[in-house]
Write a protein that holds these residues in place. Structure first.
Motif, PDB file in Angstrom:
ATOM      1  N   LYS A  41      40.792  30.452  38.056  1.00 13.52           N
ATOM      2  CA  LYS A  41      41.080  31.848  38.400  1.00 13.52           C
ATOM      3  C   LYS A  41      42.062  32.436  37.396  1.00 13.52           C
ATOM      4  O   LYS A  41      42.967  31.745  36.935  1.00 13.52           O
ATOM      5  N   LEU A  42      41.855  33.720  37.103  1.00 15.64           N
ATOM      6  CA  LEU A  42      42.694  34.449  36.157  1.00 15.64           C
ATOM      7  C   LEU A  42      43.168  35.717  36.858  1.00 15.64           C
ATOM      8  O   LEU A  42      42.366  36.419  37.490  1.00 15.64           O
ATOM      9  N   VAL A  49      42.211  39.272  41.002  1.00 13.54           N
ATOM     10  CA  VAL A  49      41.928  37.863  40.742  1.00 13.54           C
ATOM     11  C   VAL A  49      40.470  37.731  40.327  1.00 13.54           C
ATOM     12  O   VAL A  49      39.568  38.116  41.072  1.00 13.54           O
ATOM     13  N   VAL A  50      40.261  37.182  39.137  1.00 12.23           N
ATOM     14  CA  VAL A  50      38.914  36.973  38.613  1.00 12.23           C
ATOM     15  C   VAL A  50      38.609  35.479  38.708  1.00 12.23           C
ATOM     16  O   VAL A  50      39.328  34.655  38.143  1.00 12.23           O
ATOM     17  N   THR A  51      37.555  35.138  39.438  1.00 14.59           N
ATOM     18  CA  THR A  51      37.135  33.741  39.542  1.00 14.59           C
ATOM     19  C   THR A  51      36.246  33.420  38.352  1.00 14.59           C
ATOM     20  O   THR A  51      35.217  34.060  38.152  1.00 14.59           O
ATOM     21  N   SER A  73      45.842  31.130  36.301  1.00 18.73           N
ATOM     22  CA  SER A  73      46.701  31.676  35.257  1.00 18.73           C
ATOM     23  C   SER A  73      46.891  33.167  35.444  1.00 18.73           C
ATOM     24  O   SER A  73      45.992  33.867  35.919  1.00 18.73           O
ATOM     25  N   TYR A  74      48.074  33.634  35.056  1.00 15.98           N
ATOM     26  CA  TYR A  74      48.283  35.079  34.984  1.00 15.98           C
ATOM     27  C   TYR A  74      48.139  35.505  33.533  1.00 15.98           C
ATOM     28  O   TYR A  74      48.432  34.745  32.609  1.00 15.98           O
ATOM     29  N   ALA A  98      48.917  34.128  46.893  1.00 15.89           N
ATOM     30  CA  ALA A  98      47.745  34.102  47.774  1.00 15.89           C
ATOM     31  C   ALA A  98      46.733  33.051  47.326  1.00 15.89           C
ATOM     32  O   ALA A  98      46.177  32.314  48.155  1.00 15.89           O
ATOM     33  N   VAL A  99      46.488  32.956  46.013  1.00 15.96           N
ATOM     34  CA  VAL A  99      45.537  31.961  45.483  1.00 15.96           C
ATOM     35  C   VAL A  99      46.038  30.553  45.790  1.00 15.96           C
ATOM     36  O   VAL A  99      45.299  29.714  46.318  1.00 15.96           O
TER      37      VAL A  99
END
Length: 143
Positions: A41-42, A49-51, A73-74, A98-99
């Motif tokens: 996840k990014l 949040v992009v999976t 990662s951020y 949250a992730v």
């Protein structure tokens, strides 16, 4: 058979906060020659949040530890001169919490670590100390 997840690993992309997911993925493919993404996840600066990969997939987060790790990662982590800095936005901090919290429900025995917490890693990633950060988040969740 499901993977045994023992680590939830926090990262930074070490890019500008304005970096685009597509450019990060292109770098992995074209410059590093990776067939799999670096993270599951990014998190974009706005907290989106992009999976990039399902939990069941192995990604390229920490050499030698990927088969039993999940990676988030951020986008960001460097200042205007390229130096390491924790520049997560409030939205990124909330999304990351949250992730990780969701993963901890699924994998309660997994340790939350920063990339820099692994042996022989010589980088500042994720530019903050992930273990005490997670303890603070856990305490806030329990309240």
């Amino acid at each position: 058979m499901a993977r045994a997840i023992t680590n939830i690993v926090i990262h930074t992309t070490a890019t500008a906060q304005s970096a685009k997911v597509e450019s990060i993925q292109s770098y992995w493919r074209n410059s590093l020659g990776w067939k799999s993404p670096g993270y599951h996840k990014l998190i974009e600066a706005n907290g989106n949040v992009v999976t990039l990969a399902p939990d069941e997939s192995i990604t390229n987060g920490v050499a030698g530890y990927n088969s039993n790790s999940l990676h988030v990662s951020y986008i960001g982590g460097i200042d205007s001169k390229g130096g390491a800095i924790d520049n997560r936005t409030e939205a990124q901090k909330k999304a990351m919490a949250a992730v990780v919290a969701a993963w901890k429900v699924k994998y309660p025995n997994a340790m939350v670590l920063g990339h820099r917490d692994f042996p022989n890693v010589r980088k500042a990633c994720p530019c903050f100390d992930a273990k005490p950060w997670w303890k603070e988040v856990e305490q806030a969740i329990k309240k």
